[in-house]
Design an enzyme around this catalytic site. Structure first.
Site, short mmCIF file in Angstrom:
data_model
loop_
_atom_site.label_atom_id
_atom_site.label_comp_id
_atom_site.label_asym_id
_atom_site.label_seq_id
_atom_site.Cartn_x
_atom_site.Cartn_y
_atom_site.Cartn_z
CG PHE A 1 10.41 2.83 11.26
CD1 PHE A 1 10.65 1.66 10.56
CD2 PHE A 1 9.10 3.27 11.41
CE1 PHE A 1 9.60 0.92 10.02
CE2 PHE A 1 8.04 2.54 10.87
CZ PHE A 1 8.30 1.37 10.18
CB VAL A 2 10.60 7.72 7.64
CG1 VAL A 2 11.86 8.44 8.06
CG2 VAL A 2 10.88 6.76 6.48
CG ASP B 1 14.87 -0.93 5.08
OD1 ASP B 1 15.75 -0.14 5.43
OD2 ASP B 1 14.36 -1.76 5.84
CE LYS C 1 14.57 3.70 6.49
NZ LYS C 1 14.08 2.70 7.47
CG ASP D 1 2.61 0.82 7.69
OD1 ASP D 1 3.44 0.60 6.78
OD2 ASP D 1 2.28 -0.03 8.53
NE ARG E 1 -0.62 1.77 5.09
CZ ARG E 1 0.43 1.00 4.79
NH1 ARG E 1 1.42 1.47 4.07
NH2 ARG E 1 0.49 -0.24 5.22
CE LYS F 1 -3.37 -2.21 3.09
NZ LYS F 1 -2.73 -3.17 4.02
N GLY F 2 2.13 1.11 0.41
CA GLY F 2 2.98 2.26 0.67
C GLY F 2 3.18 3.19 -0.52
CD GLU G 1 8.20 -0.35 -2.71
OE1 GLU G 1 7.40 0.42 -2.16
OE2 GLU G 1 8.51 -1.44 -2.21
CG ASP G 2 6.80 2.53 0.52
OD1 ASP G 2 7.58 1.72 -0.02
OD2 ASP G 2 6.07 2.22 1.47
P1 IMP Z 1 13.05 -4.03 1.83
O1 IMP Z 1 13.70 -3.03 0.91
O2 IMP Z 1 12.76 -5.35 1.18
O3 IMP Z 1 13.81 -4.19 3.11
O4 IMP Z 1 11.62 -3.55 2.29
C1 IMP Z 1 11.09 -2.38 1.94
C2 IMP Z 1 9.73 -2.26 2.58
O5 IMP Z 1 9.85 -2.21 4.02
C3 IMP Z 1 9.11 -0.94 2.19
O6 IMP Z 1 8.35 -1.06 1.00
C4 IMP Z 1 8.28 -0.59 3.40
O7 IMP Z 1 7.01 -1.20 3.29
C5 IMP Z 1 9.04 -1.20 4.55
N1 IMP Z 1 9.90 -0.18 5.22
C6 IMP Z 1 11.24 -0.10 5.19
N2 IMP Z 1 11.69 0.96 5.89
C7 IMP Z 1 10.59 1.58 6.38
C8 IMP Z 1 10.40 2.76 7.18
O8 IMP Z 1 11.33 3.49 7.60
N3 IMP Z 1 9.10 3.08 7.47
C9 IMP Z 1 8.04 2.34 7.03
N4 IMP Z 1 8.18 1.25 6.27
C10 IMP Z 1 9.45 0.85 5.95
MG MG Z 2 6.58 -0.76 0.20
#
Ligand code: IMP
Ligand code: MG
Length: 174
Positions: A150-151, A101, A129, A157, A163, A41-42, A97-98
């Site tokens: 953590f944002v 990470d 990040k 969310d 959100r 949903k992000g 994407e939002d």
């Molecule tokens: P990754 O890159 O596979 O570790 O995961 C990314 C997902 O983790 C993002 O699409 C978010 O849904 C969630 N996420 C990672 N960092 C944050 C944050 O700081 N706040 C909220 N959601 C986050």
């Molecule tokens: Mg996401």
């Protein structure tokens, strides 16, 4: 436990950056149609705002993924919970994407989408990040690189809340 939100990137800065990204994408995709794929949903707030700033033709689709893991750490094994409605073969796909990470979700997702033979496949994220990266992901368009905090807001969310904030905030637990 309650939490407080402090502003990291205010609304006018986010809006201005999205406008810039829209202009950049419009130039890069001149003569083409951008097929935007939102990762729910992000990504939804960012994708809607970005789409409004793109001047070439835009089509949209949505997908939802969940990563197997213990909640806050993504495992890299991604389950498609809601797949795309339409085929992407031959299309110029822009995944929106939002935040990136660890990169695990997106590196898996991009491989899956690549196998469906789009004409091109690019990635646009509002936040990155880079310090947290575990899986390699090529990001074509980044709104802001941020430090490892953590944002929330703009689609992101904390326990499904915040959100709808029109800015990027940092969660402070007290
Ligand atoms: P990754 O890159 O596979 O570790 O995961 C990314 C997902 O983790 C993002 O699409 C978010 O849904 C969630 N996420 C990672 N960092 C944050 C944050 O700081 N706040 C909220 N959601 C986050
Ligand atoms: Mg996401």
């Amino acid at each position: 436990m309650s939490e407080k939100i402090s502003v990291m990137i205010d609304e006018s800065k986010v809006d201005a950056r999205i406008k810039e990204l829209g202009e950049l994408i419009s130039r890069d995709y001149e003569g083409k149609t951008v097929h935007m794929i939102c990762v729910l949903k992000g990504g939804v707030f960012f994708m809607c705002e970005l789409a409004k700033r793109i001047s070439v033709p835009v089509t949209m689709d949505f997908m939802s993924v969940s990563s197997y893991g213990n909640g806050t750490v993504s495992s890299g094994i991604v389950k498609i919970v809601k797949d795309l409605d339409d085929m992407i073969e031959g299309k110029d796909v822009l995944v929106v994407e939002d935040i990136i990470d660890s990169g695990r979700t997106l590196s898996y997702l991009l491989e899956t989408l690549k196998s469906r033979k789009p004409n091109s496949l690019k990635l646009c994220t509002l936040l990155d990040k880079p310090d947290r990266r575990v899986a390699e992901v090529h990001v074509d368009y980044t709104g802001f690189e941020i430090e490892d905090k953590f944002v929330v807001g703009y689609g992101l969310d904390y326990a499904q809340k915040y959100r709808n904030l029109p800015y990027i905030g940092v969660v402070e637990l007290d």
